[in-house]
Design a protein around this motif. Structure first.
Motif, PDB file in Angstrom:
ATOM      1  N   THR A  50       0.828  -1.193   0.000  1.00 15.57           N
ATOM      2  CA  THR A  50       0.000   0.000   0.000  1.00 15.57           C
ATOM      3  C   THR A  50       0.868   1.251   0.000  1.00 15.57           C
ATOM      4  OG1 THR A  50      -1.784   1.177   1.135  1.00 15.57           O
ATOM      5  CG2 THR A  50      -0.168   0.076   2.526  1.00 15.57           C
ATOM      6  N   GLY A  52      -1.104   4.270   0.615  1.00 14.42           N
ATOM      7  CA  GLY A  52      -2.045   5.229   1.193  1.00 14.42           C
ATOM      8  C   GLY A  52      -2.720   4.657   2.418  1.00 14.42           C
ATOM      9  N   SER A  53      -3.648   3.757   2.179  1.00 15.35           N
ATOM     10  CA  SER A  53      -4.319   3.080   3.283  1.00 15.35           C
ATOM     11  C   SER A  53      -4.684   1.675   2.833  1.00 15.35           C
ATOM     12  CB  SER A  53      -5.563   3.847   3.728  1.00 15.35           C
ATOM     13  OG  SER A  53      -6.509   3.894   2.691  1.00 15.35           O
ATOM     14  N   THR A  93      -9.612   0.252   8.674  1.00 16.10           N
ATOM     15  CA  THR A  93      -8.668   0.838   7.728  1.00 16.10           C
ATOM     16  C   THR A  93      -7.450   1.358   8.467  1.00 16.10           C
ATOM     17  OG1 THR A  93     -10.473   1.461   6.253  1.00 16.10           O
ATOM     18  CG2 THR A  93      -8.372   2.586   5.939  1.00 16.10           C
ATOM     19  N   SER A  95      -4.144   3.703   7.899  1.00 12.57           N
ATOM     20  CA  SER A  95      -3.515   4.684   7.030  1.00 12.57           C
ATOM     21  C   SER A  95      -1.997   4.525   7.124  1.00 12.57           C
ATOM     22  CB  SER A  95      -3.902   6.099   7.445  1.00 12.57           C
ATOM     23  OG  SER A  95      -3.147   7.031   6.706  1.00 12.57           O
ATOM     24  N   SER A  96      -1.360   4.529   5.973  1.00  7.21           N
ATOM     25  CA  SER A  96       0.102   4.442   5.950  1.00  7.21           C
ATOM     26  C   SER A  96       0.736   5.803   5.674  1.00  7.21           C
ATOM     27  CB  SER A  96       0.552   3.417   4.909  1.00  7.21           C
ATOM     28  OG  SER A  96       0.135   3.818   3.621  1.00  7.21           O
ATOM     29  N   ALA A  97      -0.063   6.864   5.758  1.00  5.54           N
ATOM     30  CA  ALA A  97       0.418   8.208   5.426  1.00  5.54           C
ATOM     31  C   ALA A  97       1.595   8.637   6.293  1.00  5.54           C
ATOM     32  CB  ALA A  97      -0.721   9.214   5.548  1.00  5.54           C
TER      33      ALA A  97
END
Length: 125
Positions: A50, A52-53, A93, A95-97
């Motif tokens: 990923t 984004g998420s 969810t 988030s990998s931000a």
């Protein structure tokens, strides 16, 4: 908005399809096995890798008292704990931000027992 809700549902549907398709061959014990209702299960994150998420699908029986997903770095340090208030088949969810590129691990913990741990790859743009 309706379009964002449709996007979320589409992503969830793709995850369910992936889970079902993975059952057509041999099963390594980590994915959903029909007939195992009542047994907590952790499914693959979608998408993975990923940037984004990712949506993480899980099943936690209604009899569970407490459930959570923990995200840890490759060094084992817990980075995030997500309480799971929705029992049964559901998703959350991540988030990998704020995460650097690399390998992370997410675990389903039910009633203080680690049920399963899976790998999540993060690729920053």
């Amino acid at each position: 908005s309706v379009l964002s809700q449709m996007s979320v549902l589409s992503t969830q549907f793709e995850g369910i399809k992936e889970c079902c398709n993975s059952n057509s061959g041999s099963n390594n014990g980590n994915d959903f096995v029909p007939g195992q209702i009542g047994v907590s299960q952790l499914f693959s994150a979608v998408p993975n890798p990923t940037s984004g998420s990712s949506v993480i699908y899980y099943y936690v029986p209604q009899t569970a008292k407490i459930a959570k997903i923990q995200l840890a770095g490759a060094n084992g340090v817990t980075l995030q704990t997500i309480p799971l208030n929705q029992l049964g088949y559901s998703s959350t969810t991540i988030s990998s931000a704020t995460l650097a590129s690399g390998i992370y691990y997410y675990s389903l913990i039910v009633d203080d027992q680690v049920i399963s741990t899976k790998k999540l790859s993060v690729v920053t743009k």
